[in-house]
Design a protein around this motif. Structure first.
Motif, PDB file in Angstrom:
ATOM      1  N   TRP A   6       0.526 -14.649  -6.921  1.00  0.00           N
ATOM      2  CA  TRP A   6       0.870 -14.148  -5.588  1.00  0.00           C
ATOM      3  C   TRP A   6       2.344 -13.801  -5.459  1.00  0.00           C
ATOM      4  N   SER A   7       3.184 -14.434  -6.259  1.00  0.00           N
ATOM      5  CA  SER A   7       4.622 -14.155  -6.163  1.00  0.00           C
ATOM      6  C   SER A   7       4.953 -12.730  -6.577  1.00  0.00           C
ATOM      7  N   THR A   8       4.034 -12.056  -7.310  1.00  0.00           N
ATOM      8  CA  THR A   8       4.290 -10.693  -7.792  1.00  0.00           C
ATOM      9  C   THR A   8       3.768  -9.617  -6.851  1.00  0.00           C
ATOM     10  N   ALA A   9       3.057  -9.994  -5.796  1.00  0.00           N
ATOM     11  CA  ALA A   9       2.447  -8.995  -4.910  1.00  0.00           C
ATOM     12  C   ALA A   9       3.526  -8.097  -4.316  1.00  0.00           C
ATOM     13  N   THR A  10       3.296  -6.799  -4.414  1.00  0.00           N
ATOM     14  CA  THR A  10       4.291  -5.848  -3.946  1.00  0.00           C
ATOM     15  C   THR A  10       3.611  -4.544  -3.539  1.00  0.00           C
ATOM     16  N   ALA A  11       4.332  -3.717  -2.815  1.00  0.00           N
ATOM     17  CA  ALA A  11       3.781  -2.456  -2.323  1.00  0.00           C
ATOM     18  C   ALA A  11       3.611  -1.450  -3.455  1.00  0.00           C
ATOM     19  N   ALA A  12       2.737  -0.482  -3.231  1.00  0.00           N
ATOM     20  CA  ALA A  12       2.668   0.735  -4.045  1.00  0.00           C
ATOM     21  C   ALA A  12       3.000   1.882  -3.084  1.00  0.00           C
ATOM     22  N   PRO A  13       4.279   2.071  -2.764  1.00  0.00           N
ATOM     23  CA  PRO A  13       4.671   2.919  -1.633  1.00  0.00           C
ATOM     24  C   PRO A  13       4.452   4.412  -1.827  1.00  0.00           C
ATOM     25  N   TRP A  14       4.082   4.840  -3.022  1.00  0.00           N
ATOM     26  CA  TRP A  14       3.847   6.271  -3.264  1.00  0.00           C
ATOM     27  C   TRP A  14       2.412   6.684  -2.918  1.00  0.00           C
ATOM     28  N   THR A  15       1.558   5.730  -2.630  1.00  0.00           N
ATOM     29  CA  THR A  15       0.164   6.060  -2.342  1.00  0.00           C
ATOM     30  C   THR A  15       0.010   6.570  -0.910  1.00  0.00           C
ATOM     31  N   ALA A  16      -1.102   7.264  -0.681  1.00  0.00           N
ATOM     32  CA  ALA A  16      -1.332   7.851   0.646  1.00  0.00           C
ATOM     33  C   ALA A  16      -1.730   6.791   1.665  1.00  0.00           C
TER      34      ALA A  16
END
Length: 451
Positions: A85-95
């Motif tokens: 869970w500490s690695t969870a992060t956004a994929a901000p380039w997705t629609a």
């Protein structure tokens, strides 16, 4: 927020805000550092604690072929992948609103899979912990932005800048040069901020369209995760602006190669002090032993730091890349450099790894060599002064030779894990065999009618 989102790091929760998460990408890095896994609706992800992938993903080559299994019959048993869970992060380039989560690979008995690169790094960090030490690293990432290359038979060329001219080389540290592709850099910053990834600095390197991105020092596993995320992030930023980002060690003939320099120090967990600095800031025996370990074992570790046939095109004299295992203070011609710093920041910069290496394995191999030095307590060679751009038989000249050296170093194989080394060797020898079956344009040009 639902229960599972309460486990997310602050940056991920801030990115989501009051919006609904649409998708979660369950990710694991393979031998090459390629992101593998499954994407699923967030509602489904919220209801499960793990998912399954066959262990054969660690036998897949960079060309998509399958290496021979060095173990029992190739039955492809499922691994259990559990979210970190500490690695969870956004994929901000997705629609839509998408998160990425790195997963830990375990076997069906709950043991960490030994040939997962992330687990290899975790294992070596554990060896340090058993001695009361904590390694600290700071990676530097070099990469090229290039024009789109749709035909592999054509050479890679620099990208078009905002001036309408192609990026030029030999402009190291030029702010004007990096402004030529400022829109890509802006997106890199924006994506990194959305993902909660810290950038220590960005600068123009010596190659045409070549950029260096520095990361702040910290925990080796966390920093390897960040490099893993950054590679994907940077590629996505480049694609938004009609160019490619490449982490090949040597993508353009006549230009410098791209490295992943790794700065390393070691802290005593009880005192919090750097073990490389003694009373009054003098260099300790441990500092000397760490360097010695790198000098004795790095030749074998090159197979992990230079993992492809192209990697060895970077080790060229007088081309801004080290070709030796000498060490020196603030000497960029040596493979092992001791940068200027105060005693608390004393560190050793490993300049051998290419940017094409798997970040988990590049950092793991660096730490493994240093750990062996601390345990073996051998002396380092004297400091090298002057230019060290000399031929050295300590550095293998091709992937086949590198794999042979790795196979001969029993101490390094034990530290990295025997099962992992068998798996890695099988994958890389398969790739090398494939390469040797390809006839290059150079051979057709100079041999077809002349020999």
């Amino acid at each position: 927020m639902s229960k599972w989102t309460d486990k997310l790091p602050d940056a991920a929760r801030e990115y989501i805000g009051n919006r609904r998460v649409d998708e979660v990408e369950c990710v694991i890095g393979d031998i090459a550092g390629v992101a593998r896994g499954k994407a699923m609706p967030a509602a489904k992800f919220a209801k499960q604690t793990n998912y399954f992938l066959p262990n054969s993903i660690f036998l897949q080559t960079i060309t998509g072929e399958w290496a021979d299994s060095p173990f029992d019959a190739f039955t492809e048993p499922d691994m259990i992948l559990e979210p970190d869970w500490s690695t969870a992060t956004a994929a901000p380039w997705t629609a839509d609103i998408t998160l990425q989560v790195i997963h830990d690979a375990k076997d069906q008995q709950g043991n960490l899979v030994p040939f997962s690169p992330r687990n290899v790094l975790r294992r070596i960090i554990g060896l340090y912990a058993e001695q009361g030490w904590k390694p600290v690293v700071a990676p530097e990432m070099e990469f090229f932005l290039t024009a789109r290359n749709l035909d592999p038979n054509q050479p890679v060329i620099p990208p078009m800048g905002r001036s309408g001219r192609r990026a030029a080389g030999k402009q190291a540290y030029s702010l004007s040069a990096i402004d030529e592709y400022g829109r890509v850099i802006d997106d890199i910053y924006d994506f990194a901020e959305a993902q909660g990834l810290e950038i220590d600095g960005i600068l123009q390197e010596g190659g045409a369209g070549q950029i260096e991105l520095n990361l702040a020092h910290g925990d080796p596993l966390e920093l390897a995760d960040h490099v893993f995320f950054f590679k994907r992030l940077i590629r996505e930023a480049a694609l938004r602006h009609d160019c490619f980002a490449t982490f090949m060690a040597k993508p353009i003939a006549g230009e410098p190669g791209s490295a992943m320099h790794i700065h390393t120090s070691v802290v005593d967990t009880k005192t919090g002090k750097n073990i490389f600095a003694g009373p009054k800031g003098v260099e300790t025996e441990m500092f000397n032993h760490f360097i010695a370990g790198m000098q004795h074992h790095m030749g074998a570790a090159i197979a992990l730091m230079a993992p492809y046939v192209n990697s060895y095109r970077r080790y060229v004299p007088d081309f801004a890349a080290p070709i030796n295992l000498e060490w020196g203070r603030d000497n960029r011609t040596t493979g092992l450099r001791v940068p200027i710093s105060g005693p608390s920041g004393r560190r050793i910069e490993n300049r051998l790894p290419g940017m094409d290496c798997n970040p988990y394995l590049g950092i793991a191999a660096t730490l493994a060599c240093g750990w062996l030095g601390l345990i073996e307590k051998k002396p380092a060679r004297p400091e090298f002064t002057g230019s060290a751009y000399i031929d050295s038989d300590e550095i293998p000249v091709n992937l086949g030779d590198a794999l042979d050296l790795l196979d001969e170093d029993e101490a390094l194989k034990e530290v990295m894990g025997a099962d992992f080394v068998k798996c890695y060797d099988s994958v890389k020898r398969n790739e090398y065999k494939e390469f040797l079956q390809v006839i290059s344009p150079w051979e057709r040009e100079h041999l077809l009618l002349n020999v």
